[in-house]
Design a protein around this motif. Structure first.
Motif, PDB file in Angstrom:
ATOM      1  N   PHE A 107       0.820  -1.208   0.000  1.00 28.12           N
ATOM      2  CA  PHE A 107       0.000   0.000   0.000  1.00 28.12           C
ATOM      3  C   PHE A 107       0.859   1.266   0.000  1.00 28.12           C
ATOM      4  N   SER A 108       1.554   1.536   1.120  1.00 29.73           N
ATOM      5  CA  SER A 108       2.254   2.800   1.317  1.00 29.73           C
ATOM      6  C   SER A 108       3.389   2.999   0.321  1.00 29.73           C
ATOM      7  N   GLU A 109       3.624   4.271  -0.004  1.00 28.90           N
ATOM      8  CA  GLU A 109       4.712   4.653  -0.895  1.00 28.90           C
ATOM      9  C   GLU A 109       5.477   5.814  -0.264  1.00 28.90           C
ATOM     10  N   PRO A 110       6.663   6.146  -0.776  1.00 27.19           N
ATOM     11  CA  PRO A 110       7.412   7.269  -0.211  1.00 27.19           C
ATOM     12  C   PRO A 110       6.617   8.576  -0.197  1.00 27.19           C
ATOM     13  N   GLY A 111       5.747   8.772  -1.183  1.00 31.74           N
ATOM     14  CA  GLY A 111       4.957   9.989  -1.232  1.00 31.74           C
ATOM     15  C   GLY A 111       3.493   9.782  -0.932  1.00 31.74           C
ATOM     16  N   ALA A 112       3.136   8.616  -0.425  1.00 30.22           N
ATOM     17  CA  ALA A 112       1.728   8.311  -0.148  1.00 30.22           C
ATOM     18  C   ALA A 112       1.652   7.379   1.048  1.00 30.22           C
ATOM     19  N   GLY A 113       1.633   7.968   2.234  1.00 30.23           N
ATOM     20  CA  GLY A 113       1.537   7.189   3.458  1.00 30.23           C
ATOM     21  C   GLY A 113       0.132   7.284   4.009  1.00 30.23           C
ATOM     22  N   SER A 114      -0.093   8.251   4.898  1.00 28.67           N
ATOM     23  CA  SER A 114      -1.442   8.433   5.430  1.00 28.67           C
ATOM     24  C   SER A 114      -2.413   8.843   4.343  1.00 28.67           C
ATOM     25  N   ASP A 115      -1.948   9.622   3.360  1.00 26.07           N
ATOM     26  CA  ASP A 115      -2.784   9.981   2.215  1.00 26.07           C
ATOM     27  C   ASP A 115      -2.577   8.934   1.126  1.00 26.07           C
ATOM     28  N   LEU A 116      -3.090   7.741   1.385  1.00 26.85           N
ATOM     29  CA  LEU A 116      -2.841   6.613   0.499  1.00 26.85           C
ATOM     30  C   LEU A 116      -3.353   6.864  -0.913  1.00 26.85           C
ATOM     31  N   ALA A 117      -4.428   7.636  -1.050  1.00 22.05           N
ATOM     32  CA  ALA A 117      -5.011   7.862  -2.372  1.00 22.05           C
ATOM     33  C   ALA A 117      -4.103   8.675  -3.288  1.00 22.05           C
ATOM     34  N   SER A 118      -2.993   9.195  -2.764  1.00 21.08           N
ATOM     35  CA  SER A 118      -2.035   9.926  -3.595  1.00 21.08           C
ATOM     36  C   SER A 118      -1.010   9.005  -4.253  1.00 21.08           C
ATOM     37  N   LEU A 119      -1.140   7.701  -4.054  1.00 23.00           N
ATOM     38  CA  LEU A 119      -0.109   6.785  -4.548  1.00 23.00           C
ATOM     39  C   LEU A 119       0.094   6.911  -6.056  1.00 23.00           C
ATOM     40  N   GLY A 120       1.360   6.638  -6.492  1.00 21.08           N
ATOM     41  CA  GLY A 120       1.711   6.822  -7.886  1.00 21.08           C
ATOM     42  C   GLY A 120       2.191   5.585  -8.610  1.00 21.08           C
ATOM     43  N   THR A 121       2.282   4.437  -7.934  1.00 19.17           N
ATOM     44  CA  THR A 121       2.643   3.204  -8.635  1.00 19.17           C
ATOM     45  C   THR A 121       1.618   2.949  -9.740  1.00 19.17           C
ATOM     46  N   ARG A 122       2.096   2.772 -10.978  1.00 22.75           N
ATOM     47  CA  ARG A 122       1.213   2.686 -12.136  1.00 22.75           C
ATOM     48  C   ARG A 122       1.005   1.247 -12.583  1.00 22.75           C
TER      49      ARG A 122
END
Length: 411
Positions: free
Chosen positions: A138-153
């Motif tokens: 789930f979590s990414e370097p730029g999308a932790g608590s704001d998971l909906a900001s994730l950028g993995t495509r």
């Protein structure tokens, strides 16, 4: 069979069988770590014993007590499952492991609710028998608590999806065979609408797992890289664009499963033992703090039972899981504060005395759960908006596509 009869039967079975997994990973009575700090080989051995124990339980009918029979369970009530869990936590010598809990209590239930018949047939029997472990991607370097900001495509290519990106803080990925991944499939719609969930084999070409060294010494967290990883569409979990709903289902299980009875971190009985050993058990201030820990632990057990009863019909948990998650995190902090008050400077050096320096692993690890599974701030927003009906927090990106909101934030 009444609950008391079931407790007697389950207790007898446990006493006859727990010896099958006792050994080198037998739990230290002062194992109060919140996150593992085991060497790689020791952590792997612990997981193998958990897998073996799950197979023993499942073959005896205790592996999924409150699951429906058609999904591989015993078809009993949540009360039966709670009775068994209490007896097991008392008699089983194994330390808990987060990856095993994630597999059994987060990802398997998500597949049971949202998976296709083929996915259920493929994954659930292996998970329930302890033969397959899965992590959250789930979590990414730029999308932790704001998971909906994730950028993995994830880009569709015929009957396959090609995945590129990075995940981070992935518990147990170095030991997992599969992962539940949330990826961006449409960057031109609002961020919550453009995600899709997948079940990804971690031995697929292009997947790389790197361990993250924690300040407590362990490597239970990992970062996972995806480079042109191809996943067939039959491994998509849920509908295209419905990844946010899949993530919410899993996160609700995670927050609802944050339990004071899970054996993670220090417990009331361990604090009492440390207070006795330190000669502080008669101190009125220490006794007051111990009473507060006991109260929090008892209330959490009641809330856990109420939450499970409310979900007995088989639906996904709701926002009440955030209440329990906040409650559990507050209890972890109270345990740390109480241990510090009991031990004072003896907490700072390893003198070899049991129940002293070991509390360092709790003090260092407990703050991590303020962000794990969604930060305290996110949990309180969920409670305010979904349970109390308060106005939603203002969002600058509301109605904007993920691509637009991302480009503006970078600018």
């Amino acid at each position: 069979m009444t609950l008391s009869e079931f407790r007697e039967q389950a207790g007898q079975w446990l006493r006859e069988n727990v010896g099958a997994v006792a050994g080198t990973t037998e739990r230290d009575p002062f194992d109060v770590a919140v996150f593992h700090s085991l060497p790689f080989e020791a952590e792997q051995a612990l997981l193998e014993e958990h897998k073996r124990w799950q197979r023993i339980k499942f073959d005896a009918g205790y592996g999924a007590l409150d699951w429906p029979v058609e999904d591989g369970g015993a078809g009993l009530s949540v009360e039966h499952a709670d009775v068994f869990a209490r007896e097991e936590s008392t008699l089983l010598p194994l330390a808990p492991h987060e990856l095993f809990s994630v597999t059994m209590h987060l990802i398997a239930p998500t597949i049971r609710i949202l998976g296709t018949p083929r996915q259920k047939e493929t994954f659930l029997p292996s998970m329930l028998r302890g033969e397959l472990l899965a992590c959250q991607l789930f979590s990414e370097p730029g999308a932790g608590s704001d998971l909906a900001s994730l950028g993995t495509r994830a880009v569709r290519d015929g009957d396959e999806w090609v995945i590129n990106g990075q995940k981070v803080w992935t518990s147990g990925a170095q030991f997992a065979e599969w992962g539940e991944l949330i990826a961006r499939t449409d960057p031109d719609v609002p961020k919550h609408a453009g995600m899709t969930a997948f079940l990804v084999p971690l031995d697929a070409p292009g997947v790389e797992v790197r361990q993250i060294r924690q300040m407590s010494g362990g490597t239970s967290f990992n970062e996972v890289f995806f480079t042109d990883v191809r996943v067939p569409d039959r491994l998509r979990l849920g509908e295209v664009g419905a990844g946010w709903n899949v993530a919410l289902t899993t996160l609700a299980f995670e927050r609802g499963g944050s339990s004071n009875t899970a054996g993670v971190g220090g417990q009331f009985s361990q604090l009492v033992a440390s207070a006795r050993a330190a000669g502080r058990i008669g101190d009125p201030q220490i006794r007051q703090q111990l009473a507060e820990v006991y109260l929090r632990q008892t209330l959490a057990e009641i809330d856990l039972l109420r939450d499970r009863q409310a979900r007995a019909a088989g639906g996904a948990p709701g926002a009440v899981g955030s209440v329990r998650k906040v409650q559990w995190v507050d209890k972890l902090k109270l345990v740390s504060d109480t241990a510090t008050a009991i031990l004072g400077r003896t907490l700072l050096a390893d003198t070899g005395r049991p129940g002293t320096y070991a509390w360092n692993e709790h003090v260092l690890g407990a703050p991590g759960y303020r962000i794990a599974g969604g930060s305290d701030e996110i949990q309180r927003n969920i409670i305010a908006e979904r349970l109390l009906g308060l106005p939603a927090e203002a969002r600058a990106d509301k109605g904007k596509s993920w691509r637009e909101s991302t480009s503006r934030s970078r600018a």
